[in-house]
Design a protein around this motif. Structure first.
Motif, PDB file in Angstrom:
ATOM      1  N   GLY A  60     -52.210   8.273  45.595  1.00  0.00           N
ATOM      2  CA  GLY A  60     -51.645   9.541  45.156  1.00  0.00           C
ATOM      3  C   GLY A  60     -50.776   9.290  43.942  1.00  0.00           C
ATOM      4  O   GLY A  60     -50.190   8.209  43.795  1.00  0.00           O
ATOM      5  N   ASP A  61     -50.723  10.250  43.052  1.00  0.00           N
ATOM      6  CA  ASP A  61     -49.906  10.104  41.854  1.00  0.00           C
ATOM      7  C   ASP A  61     -49.571  11.500  41.330  1.00  0.00           C
ATOM      8  O   ASP A  61     -49.889  12.491  41.984  1.00  0.00           O
ATOM      9  CB  ASP A  61     -50.660   9.290  40.799  1.00  0.00           C
ATOM     10  CG  ASP A  61     -49.743   8.523  39.864  1.00  0.00           C
ATOM     11  OD1 ASP A  61     -48.525   8.801  39.827  1.00  0.00           O
ATOM     12  OD2 ASP A  61     -50.241   7.644  39.135  1.00  0.00           O
ATOM     13  N   TYR A  62     -48.958  11.559  40.183  1.00  0.00           N
ATOM     14  CA  TYR A  62     -48.583  12.834  39.584  1.00  0.00           C
ATOM     15  C   TYR A  62     -49.035  12.866  38.138  1.00  0.00           C
ATOM     16  O   TYR A  62     -49.108  11.834  37.473  1.00  0.00           O
ATOM     17  CB  TYR A  62     -47.061  13.034  39.645  1.00  0.00           C
ATOM     18  CG  TYR A  62     -46.576  13.177  41.050  1.00  0.00           C
ATOM     19  CD1 TYR A  62     -46.507  14.423  41.669  1.00  0.00           C
ATOM     20  CD2 TYR A  62     -46.212  12.056  41.800  1.00  0.00           C
ATOM     21  CE1 TYR A  62     -46.088  14.556  42.980  1.00  0.00           C
ATOM     22  CE2 TYR A  62     -45.791  12.187  43.109  1.00  0.00           C
ATOM     23  CZ  TYR A  62     -45.735  13.438  43.689  1.00  0.00           C
ATOM     24  OH  TYR A  62     -45.321  13.562  44.989  1.00  0.00           O
ATOM     25  N   GLU A  63     -49.349  14.077  37.670  1.00  0.00           N
ATOM     26  CA  GLU A  63     -49.658  14.251  36.260  1.00  0.00           C
ATOM     27  C   GLU A  63     -49.138  15.613  35.804  1.00  0.00           C
ATOM     28  O   GLU A  63     -48.928  16.512  36.614  1.00  0.00           O
ATOM     29  CB  GLU A  63     -51.157  14.116  35.986  1.00  0.00           C
ATOM     30  CG  GLU A  63     -52.024  15.212  36.529  1.00  0.00           C
ATOM     31  CD  GLU A  63     -53.510  14.999  36.266  1.00  0.00           C
ATOM     32  OE1 GLU A  63     -53.910  13.892  35.873  1.00  0.00           O
ATOM     33  OE2 GLU A  63     -54.269  15.959  36.463  1.00  0.00           O
TER      34      GLU A  63
ATOM     35  N   LYS B 112     -45.550  19.468  36.788  1.00  0.00           N
ATOM     36  CA  LYS B 112     -46.041  18.234  37.405  1.00  0.00           C
ATOM     37  C   LYS B 112     -46.760  18.568  38.707  1.00  0.00           C
ATOM     38  O   LYS B 112     -46.228  19.313  39.533  1.00  0.00           O
ATOM     39  CB  LYS B 112     -44.876  17.282  37.692  1.00  0.00           C
ATOM     40  CG  LYS B 112     -45.322  15.898  38.116  1.00  0.00           C
ATOM     41  CD  LYS B 112     -44.168  15.036  38.577  1.00  0.00           C
ATOM     42  CE  LYS B 112     -43.337  14.571  37.430  1.00  0.00           C
ATOM     43  NZ  LYS B 112     -42.359  13.544  37.856  1.00  0.00           N
TER      44      LYS B 112
ATOM     45  N   HIS C 273     -49.249  16.979  42.048  1.00  0.00           N
ATOM     46  CA  HIS C 273     -49.720  15.808  42.790  1.00  0.00           C
ATOM     47  C   HIS C 273     -51.237  15.740  42.689  1.00  0.00           C
ATOM     48  O   HIS C 273     -51.918  16.754  42.783  1.00  0.00           O
ATOM     49  CB  HIS C 273     -49.312  15.911  44.264  1.00  0.00           C
ATOM     50  CG  HIS C 273     -49.671  14.690  45.037  1.00  0.00           C
ATOM     51  ND1 HIS C 273     -50.810  14.607  45.807  1.00  0.00           N
ATOM     52  CD2 HIS C 273     -49.054  13.494  45.152  1.00  0.00           C
ATOM     53  CE1 HIS C 273     -50.868  13.408  46.359  1.00  0.00           C
ATOM     54  NE2 HIS C 273     -49.804  12.725  45.981  1.00  0.00           N
TER      55      HIS C 273
ATOM     56  N   TYR D 289     -51.511   3.624  36.576  1.00  0.00           N
ATOM     57  CA  TYR D 289     -50.844   4.703  37.286  1.00  0.00           C
ATOM     58  C   TYR D 289     -49.439   4.914  36.744  1.00  0.00           C
ATOM     59  O   TYR D 289     -48.905   4.071  36.035  1.00  0.00           O
ATOM     60  CB  TYR D 289     -50.772   4.390  38.784  1.00  0.00           C
ATOM     61  CG  TYR D 289     -52.112   4.060  39.397  1.00  0.00           C
ATOM     62  CD1 TYR D 289     -53.140   4.993  39.410  1.00  0.00           C
ATOM     63  CD2 TYR D 289     -52.359   2.814  39.954  1.00  0.00           C
ATOM     64  CE1 TYR D 289     -54.379   4.713  39.959  1.00  0.00           C
ATOM     65  CE2 TYR D 289     -53.599   2.521  40.515  1.00  0.00           C
ATOM     66  CZ  TYR D 289     -54.598   3.471  40.513  1.00  0.00           C
ATOM     67  OH  TYR D 289     -55.816   3.192  41.062  1.00  0.00           O
TER      68      TYR D 289
ATOM     69  N   GLU E  61     -44.756   6.650  39.847  1.00  0.00           N
ATOM     70  CA  GLU E  61     -44.679   7.415  41.089  1.00  0.00           C
ATOM     71  C   GLU E  61     -45.924   7.245  41.972  1.00  0.00           C
ATOM     72  O   GLU E  61     -46.038   7.914  43.001  1.00  0.00           O
ATOM     73  CB  GLU E  61     -44.498   8.900  40.773  1.00  0.00           C
ATOM     74  CG  GLU E  61     -43.189   9.204  40.079  1.00  0.00           C
ATOM     75  CD  GLU E  61     -43.061  10.668  39.739  1.00  0.00           C
ATOM     76  OE1 GLU E  61     -42.324  11.363  40.468  1.00  0.00           O
ATOM     77  OE2 GLU E  61     -43.704  11.105  38.762  1.00  0.00           O
TER      78      GLU E  61
ATOM     79  N   HIS F 295     -48.441   6.111  44.783  1.00  0.00           N
ATOM     80  CA  HIS F 295     -48.128   5.781  46.174  1.00  0.00           C
ATOM     81  C   HIS F 295     -49.407   5.846  47.016  1.00  0.00           C
ATOM     82  O   HIS F 295     -50.413   6.422  46.596  1.00  0.00           O
ATOM     83  CB  HIS F 295     -47.095   6.782  46.721  1.00  0.00           C
ATOM     84  CG  HIS F 295     -47.544   8.206  46.583  1.00  0.00           C
ATOM     85  ND1 HIS F 295     -47.429   8.903  45.401  1.00  0.00           N
ATOM     86  CD2 HIS F 295     -48.141   9.051  47.456  1.00  0.00           C
ATOM     87  CE1 HIS F 295     -47.929  10.118  45.561  1.00  0.00           C
ATOM     88  NE2 HIS F 295     -48.367  10.242  46.795  1.00  0.00           N
TER      89      HIS F 295
ATOM     90  N   TYR G 286     -51.687   7.275  49.900  1.00  0.00           N
ATOM     91  CA  TYR G 286     -51.839   8.638  50.393  1.00  0.00           C
ATOM     92  C   TYR G 286     -52.898   8.616  51.486  1.00  0.00           C
ATOM     93  O   TYR G 286     -54.067   8.318  51.225  1.00  0.00           O
ATOM     94  CB  TYR G 286     -52.256   9.563  49.242  1.00  0.00           C
ATOM     95  CG  TYR G 286     -52.218  11.025  49.604  1.00  0.00           C
ATOM     96  CD1 TYR G 286     -51.017  11.724  49.595  1.00  0.00           C
ATOM     97  CD2 TYR G 286     -53.372  11.710  49.952  1.00  0.00           C
ATOM     98  CE1 TYR G 286     -50.970  13.072  49.921  1.00  0.00           C
ATOM     99  CE2 TYR G 286     -53.335  13.060  50.275  1.00  0.00           C
ATOM    100  CZ  TYR G 286     -52.141  13.729  50.254  1.00  0.00           C
ATOM    101  OH  TYR G 286     -52.091  15.057  50.586  1.00  0.00           O
TER     102      TYR G 286
END
Length: 181
Positions: free
Chosen positions: A32-35, A110, A112, A137, A140, A142, A144
Protein backbone atom coordinates in the motif's frame (compact mmCIF):
# COMPACT_ATOMS: atom_id res chain seq x y z
CA UNK A 1 12.50 -32.88 -2.43
CA UNK A 2 13.82 -32.48 1.13
CA UNK A 3 14.57 -28.80 0.52
CA UNK A 4 11.08 -28.27 -0.87
CA UNK A 5 9.44 -29.97 2.10
CA UNK A 6 11.59 -27.98 4.49
CA UNK A 7 10.52 -24.78 2.69
CA UNK A 8 6.84 -25.80 2.84
CA UNK A 9 7.06 -26.64 6.54
CA UNK A 10 8.68 -23.27 7.31
CA UNK A 11 6.09 -21.47 5.17
CA UNK A 12 3.32 -23.39 6.93
CA UNK A 13 4.59 -22.29 10.32
CA UNK A 14 4.93 -18.67 9.20
CA UNK A 15 1.39 -18.69 7.76
CA UNK A 16 0.04 -19.96 11.07
CA UNK A 17 1.80 -17.48 13.36
CA UNK A 18 1.91 -14.26 11.33
CA UNK A 19 -0.28 -11.26 12.10
CA UNK A 20 -3.55 -11.38 10.17
CA UNK A 21 -4.08 -7.61 10.08
CA UNK A 22 -7.81 -8.11 10.76
CA UNK A 23 -8.31 -10.01 7.51
CA UNK A 24 -10.28 -13.19 7.02
CA UNK A 25 -8.80 -16.20 5.29
CA UNK A 26 -7.56 -16.62 2.68
CA UNK A 27 -5.28 -13.59 2.94
CA UNK A 28 -2.26 -12.23 1.16
CA UNK A 29 -0.24 -9.04 1.33
CA UNK A 30 0.39 -6.28 -1.15
CA UNK A 31 2.17 -2.95 -0.98
CA UNK A 32 0.00 0.00 0.00
CA UNK A 33 1.19 3.52 -0.68
CA UNK A 34 -0.05 7.03 -1.38
CA UNK A 35 -0.05 9.26 -4.42
CA UNK A 36 -1.26 12.73 -5.29
CA UNK A 37 -4.13 12.94 -7.76
CA UNK A 38 -6.02 15.82 -9.30
CA UNK A 39 -9.03 16.75 -7.21
CA UNK A 40 -11.93 19.14 -7.13
CA UNK A 41 -11.09 22.53 -5.68
CA UNK A 42 -13.09 21.92 -2.49
CA UNK A 43 -11.19 18.66 -1.85
CA UNK A 44 -7.70 20.04 -2.49
CA UNK A 45 -5.05 19.26 0.10
CA UNK A 46 -2.36 21.03 -1.91
CA UNK A 47 -1.83 22.71 -5.26
CA UNK A 48 0.63 22.08 -8.02
CA UNK A 49 1.43 24.54 -10.75
CA UNK A 50 1.58 23.36 -14.36
CA UNK A 51 3.93 25.32 -16.61
CA UNK A 52 3.01 24.60 -20.26
CA UNK A 53 6.10 26.42 -21.58
CA UNK A 54 8.33 23.67 -20.18
CA UNK A 55 5.60 21.01 -19.87
CA UNK A 56 6.33 20.44 -16.17
CA UNK A 57 4.29 20.50 -12.97
CA UNK A 58 5.60 21.29 -9.50
CA UNK A 59 4.14 21.39 -6.01
CA UNK A 60 3.25 25.07 -5.72
CA UNK A 61 4.81 25.80 -2.32
CA UNK A 62 8.05 24.03 -3.23
CA UNK A 63 8.18 25.77 -6.59
CA UNK A 64 7.78 29.22 -5.08
CA UNK A 65 10.53 28.50 -2.53
CA UNK A 66 12.86 27.33 -5.29
CA UNK A 67 12.13 30.45 -7.34
CA UNK A 68 12.94 32.65 -4.32
CA UNK A 69 16.28 30.91 -3.77
CA UNK A 70 17.49 30.21 -7.29
CA UNK A 71 15.85 32.91 -9.34
CA UNK A 72 17.48 35.17 -11.85
CA UNK A 73 14.36 37.35 -11.82
CA UNK A 74 14.42 41.09 -11.24
CA UNK A 75 14.43 42.53 -7.74
CA UNK A 76 10.96 43.92 -8.44
CA UNK A 77 9.60 40.46 -9.31
CA UNK A 78 11.21 38.87 -6.26
CA UNK A 79 9.88 41.66 -4.02
CA UNK A 80 6.36 40.99 -5.33
CA UNK A 81 6.83 37.28 -4.69
CA UNK A 82 7.89 37.96 -1.09
CA UNK A 83 4.60 39.80 -0.51
CA UNK A 84 2.53 36.80 -1.52
CA UNK A 85 1.36 34.92 1.55
CA UNK A 86 -0.77 31.80 1.20
CA UNK A 87 -3.12 33.27 -1.40
CA UNK A 88 -3.21 30.89 -4.36
CA UNK A 89 -4.84 33.38 -6.73
CA UNK A 90 -2.02 35.84 -6.10
CA UNK A 91 0.60 33.13 -6.57
CA UNK A 92 -0.74 31.97 -9.93
CA UNK A 93 -1.07 35.57 -11.12
CA UNK A 94 2.56 36.20 -10.18
CA UNK A 95 3.69 33.03 -11.97
CA UNK A 96 1.67 33.97 -15.06
CA UNK A 97 3.18 37.47 -15.03
CA UNK A 98 6.84 36.48 -14.53
CA UNK A 99 7.29 32.80 -15.45
CA UNK A 100 4.67 31.38 -17.84
CA UNK A 101 1.53 33.24 -18.88
CA UNK A 102 -0.29 29.94 -19.53
CA UNK A 103 0.49 28.50 -16.07
CA UNK A 104 -2.38 26.96 -14.17
CA UNK A 105 -3.04 25.64 -10.69
CA UNK A 106 -3.94 21.99 -10.22
CA UNK A 107 -5.79 21.09 -7.00
CA UNK A 108 -4.64 17.74 -5.63
CA UNK A 109 -5.38 15.35 -2.82
CA UNK A 110 -3.51 12.35 -1.46
CA UNK A 111 -5.12 8.95 -1.98
CA UNK A 112 -4.25 5.47 -0.80
CA UNK A 113 -3.33 3.03 -3.56
CA UNK A 114 -2.44 -0.61 -3.80
CA UNK A 115 0.71 -0.93 -5.86
CA UNK A 116 0.20 -3.15 -8.92
CA UNK A 117 2.14 -6.38 -9.36
CA UNK A 118 2.63 -6.98 -5.65
CA UNK A 119 1.36 -10.15 -3.99
CA UNK A 120 3.01 -11.94 -1.08
CA UNK A 121 1.97 -14.97 0.94
CA UNK A 122 3.59 -13.62 4.08
CA UNK A 123 3.72 -10.22 5.70
CA UNK A 124 7.45 -10.63 6.35
CA UNK A 125 8.11 -11.11 2.64
CA UNK A 126 6.07 -7.99 1.82
CA UNK A 127 8.05 -5.98 4.40
CA UNK A 128 11.31 -7.24 2.96
CA UNK A 129 10.20 -6.32 -0.56
CA UNK A 130 9.39 -2.77 0.53
CA UNK A 131 12.74 -2.41 2.26
CA UNK A 132 14.69 -3.74 -0.73
CA UNK A 133 12.70 -1.71 -3.26
CA UNK A 134 12.09 1.50 -1.36
CA UNK A 135 13.33 3.51 -4.33
CA UNK A 136 10.11 2.53 -6.14
CA UNK A 137 7.81 3.72 -3.35
CA UNK A 138 7.19 6.75 -1.16
CA UNK A 139 8.35 6.84 2.44
CA UNK A 140 4.75 5.96 3.39
CA UNK A 141 4.77 2.54 1.69
CA UNK A 142 3.47 -0.24 3.93
CA UNK A 143 2.20 -3.79 3.90
CA UNK A 144 -1.48 -4.06 3.10
CA UNK A 145 -3.39 -7.23 3.91
CA UNK A 146 -6.09 -8.37 1.52
CA UNK A 147 -8.60 -11.19 1.50
CA UNK A 148 -9.01 -13.33 -1.59
CA UNK A 149 -12.77 -13.07 -1.33
CA UNK A 150 -14.74 -15.82 -3.06
CA UNK A 151 -11.61 -17.39 -4.49
CA UNK A 152 -12.11 -21.10 -3.72
CA UNK A 153 -8.88 -22.28 -5.36
CA UNK A 154 -6.77 -19.76 -3.46
CA UNK A 155 -8.60 -20.66 -0.27
CA UNK A 156 -7.98 -24.37 -0.82
CA UNK A 157 -4.32 -23.87 -1.69
CA UNK A 158 -3.65 -21.77 1.42
CA UNK A 159 -5.58 -24.22 3.60
CA UNK A 160 -3.40 -27.06 2.27
CA UNK A 161 -0.27 -25.01 2.91
CA UNK A 162 -1.39 -24.24 6.46
CA UNK A 163 -2.65 -27.70 7.47
CA UNK A 164 -0.93 -30.41 5.45
CA UNK A 165 1.23 -32.85 7.42
CA UNK A 166 4.44 -32.64 5.42
CA UNK A 167 6.09 -35.33 7.55
CA UNK A 168 3.48 -37.82 6.32
CA UNK A 169 5.03 -37.96 2.86
CA UNK A 170 8.39 -39.15 4.17
CA UNK A 171 7.05 -42.68 3.98
CA UNK A 172 6.11 -42.47 0.33
CA UNK A 173 8.07 -44.19 -2.38
CA UNK A 174 8.53 -40.87 -4.22
CA UNK A 175 10.26 -39.32 -1.23
CA UNK A 176 12.79 -42.18 -0.99
CA UNK A 177 13.52 -42.11 -4.73
CA UNK A 178 14.34 -38.42 -4.46
CA UNK A 179 16.72 -38.99 -1.55
CA UNK A 180 18.60 -41.78 -3.35
CA UNK A 181 19.49 -39.57 -6.32
Amino acid sequence: MNKDIKFLKELQNELKIQDRDSQAAPRFWTVGDYEWVEAREENAERYSVYLPYIAEAYVLDDYLEDVKEDSELSKEALAELQEIEDEYDDAIEWIQKYIDEEAELIPERKVHIIQPNTMFLTKAEAKSHIKLNKHHYTSEAHTYAMTAWRAPKVERLLKILETFDWDSIKDTQYFYKEEVK
